[in-house]
Write a protein that holds these residues in place. Structure first.
Motif, short mmCIF file in Angstrom:
data_model
loop_
_atom_site.label_atom_id
_atom_site.label_comp_id
_atom_site.label_asym_id
_atom_site.label_seq_id
_atom_site.Cartn_x
_atom_site.Cartn_y
_atom_site.Cartn_z
N VAL A 1 0.80 -1.33 0.12
CA VAL A 1 0.04 -0.08 -0.13
C VAL A 1 0.86 1.09 0.15
O VAL A 1 2.04 0.90 0.52
N GLY A 2 0.41 2.24 -0.65
CA GLY A 2 1.22 3.47 -0.67
C GLY A 2 0.72 4.65 -0.09
O GLY A 2 -0.40 4.79 -0.27
N VAL A 3 1.54 5.41 0.51
CA VAL A 3 1.15 6.77 1.03
C VAL A 3 1.87 7.91 0.43
O VAL A 3 3.18 8.05 0.13
N SER A 4 1.15 9.00 -0.21
CA SER A 4 1.90 10.02 -1.19
C SER A 4 1.21 11.20 -0.48
O SER A 4 0.30 11.30 0.26
N TYR A 5 1.63 12.48 -1.36
CA TYR A 5 1.19 13.73 -0.90
C TYR A 5 1.14 14.25 -2.49
O TYR A 5 1.91 14.31 -3.32
N PRO A 6 0.05 15.35 -2.72
CA PRO A 6 -0.11 16.06 -4.00
C PRO A 6 1.00 16.69 -4.11
O PRO A 6 1.45 17.71 -3.26
N GLY A 7 1.62 17.00 -5.26
CA GLY A 7 2.67 17.48 -5.59
C GLY A 7 3.94 16.96 -5.63
O GLY A 7 4.98 17.61 -5.78
N VAL A 8 4.15 15.83 -4.92
CA VAL A 8 5.55 14.98 -4.77
C VAL A 8 5.28 13.69 -5.69
O VAL A 8 4.19 13.04 -5.37
N ASP A 9 6.24 13.37 -6.48
CA ASP A 9 6.27 12.23 -7.25
C ASP A 9 6.63 11.08 -6.64
O ASP A 9 6.76 9.88 -7.27
N TRP A 10 6.79 11.01 -5.18
CA TRP A 10 7.15 9.72 -4.68
C TRP A 10 6.35 9.32 -3.65
O TRP A 10 5.73 10.10 -2.94
N THR A 11 6.04 8.10 -3.51
CA THR A 11 5.25 7.34 -2.71
C THR A 11 6.00 6.35 -1.65
O THR A 11 6.73 5.48 -2.10
N PHE A 12 5.32 6.55 -0.37
CA PHE A 12 6.08 5.29 0.35
C PHE A 12 5.26 4.06 0.45
O PHE A 12 4.11 4.25 0.15
N LEU A 13 6.09 2.91 0.15
CA LEU A 13 5.46 1.67 0.16
C LEU A 13 5.62 1.01 1.54
O LEU A 13 6.42 0.69 2.09
N PHE A 14 4.48 0.19 1.72
CA PHE A 14 4.40 -0.40 3.15
C PHE A 14 3.69 -1.87 3.03
O PHE A 14 2.54 -1.92 1.99
N ASP A 15 4.20 -2.69 3.63
CA ASP A 15 3.31 -4.07 3.59
C ASP A 15 2.03 -4.00 4.03
O ASP A 15 1.92 -3.44 5.14
N GLY A 16 1.12 -4.26 3.30
CA GLY A 16 -0.17 -4.23 3.89
C GLY A 16 -0.81 -5.03 5.06
O GLY A 16 -1.82 -4.83 5.61
N ARG A 17 0.05 -6.05 5.42
CA ARG A 17 -0.31 -6.85 6.41
C ARG A 17 0.46 -6.69 7.57
O ARG A 17 -0.11 -6.53 8.73
N THR A 18 1.78 -6.34 7.63
CA THR A 18 2.69 -5.94 8.70
C THR A 18 2.86 -4.40 8.89
O THR A 18 3.52 -4.10 9.95
N TYR A 19 3.10 -3.78 7.85
CA TYR A 19 3.23 -2.28 7.91
C TYR A 19 4.69 -2.09 7.85
O TYR A 19 5.38 -1.19 8.27
#
Length: 317
Positions: free
Chosen positions: A254-272
């Motif tokens: 699963v990814g967490v992003s912010y408007p205006g930044v091209d990078w997204t953090f990726l986390f394991d959807g089960r363990t985080y």
């Protein structure tokens, strides 16, 4: 890895405080100018941008469109191992990632300045409009304090990077003592990420930008710093879940992003567990005497598969 050697000049403040707010703003302006010049130069020579330029350009660019604000993730049942489904927000994902980071800790030694970070990085690139996916597994040895030459493998090609110059530093730092000087209180760290600015979308975008840079690795985080970074970013009001169906080395992310930044953090959807970063990139193409367009758009994920502290180039553990 050259994306970590974000070279900036110190302009006021102490070494532990890092560059001043004005110095960072000036550096950003110079970087954007350098990006434009290097992009045109690289394209005219018929080759891709260097990793350093690509990293800077991506962080300064516009973000991809959001596709939702919550996602269904699997949760393990402690009794029978059967996954449970729950809906979480981007804020909750970052908070759980912080908890996971605190519970895991790190078994890596505190690096000396004269040592190297050995990394093995998995890269996956997929064209936005469809096409063949390419993958690389690169190995690199980066001088901890930048005082020694580094060997970097990038997309399967070997590069020999010289030591940092007299007035060059890495920011965020890779030297442990400088990382340890950063606050582990999420509110104080968020204020530092915002460069002391007010709670505006621009200041928050800068904060997310800084968080991405800090997590690019490789570096050995002092206790609590990575968790504090995730908690700090969880306080940003416009963070969002970007997608929930990306495969990262066989793991759904699963990814967490912010408007205006091209990078997204990726986390394991089960363990985080923190898995890596995803970005949207492109290749510049000259279409006129002084006219350029961005073509060949792609999605790229980077996952740090191994990180060790070693004494010399070529050593793995």
């Amino acid at each position: 890895m050259d994306e970590l050697t974000m070279v900036r000049e110190w302009d006021g403040g102490t070494a532990s405080d890092g560059p001043s707010v004005q110095a960072r703003a000036d550096a950003r302006a110079r970087l954007r100018t350098a990006i434009d010049e290097e992009s045109r130069s690289a394209a005219s020579r018929g080759r891709a941008l260097s990793r350093r330029v690509m990293f800077r350009a991506s962080l300064a660019g516009l973000g991809a469109a959001a596709v939702g604000v919550a996602v269904v993730v699997a949760r393990g049942d402690e009794d029978d191992g059967t996954p449970r489904l729950s809906t979480v927000s981007a804020t909750e994902v970052l908070r759980r990632a912080a908890e996971r980071s605190r519970s895991q800790g790190s078994d890596l030694p505190v690096p000396r300045n004269d040592q190297y970070f050995y990394t093995k990085t998995y890269i996956r690139r997929t064209p936005v409009k469809g096409g063949k996916t390419r993958t690389w597994t690169d190995e690199s040895w980066m001088s901890v304090d930048g005082s020694k030459p580094s060997l970097r493998e990038e997309y399967g090609k070997i590069h020999h990077d010289p030591p940092l110059g007299e007035h060059e530093v890495r920011w965020p730092p890779t030297v442990y003592s400088k990382l340890k000087a950063m606050p582990t209180d999420p509110d104080k760290l968020l204020a530092q990420f915002r460069f002391g600015g007010e709670k505006t979308p621009e200041a928050d975008r800068n904060a997310f930008f800084e968080g991405c840079m800090l997590m690019m690795g490789p570096r050995v985080m002092p206790p609590g710093l990575q968790a504090a970074a995730f908690e700090a970013l969880s306080k940003l009001p416009r963070i969002r879940l970007d997608y929930d169906d990306v495969d990262v080395v066989g793991r759904s992310a699963v990814g967490v992003s912010y408007p205006g930044v091209d990078w997204t953090f990726l986390f394991d959807g089960r363990t985080y567990d923190y898995l890596g970063l995803r970005t949207k990139g492109s290749v510049p193409k000259k279409v006129g005497k002084d006219e350029w367009v961005q073509t060949g758009w792609y999605w790229e994920t980077r996952t740090l598969q191994d990180l060790q502290v070693v004494d010399r180039i070529g050593q793995h553990a």
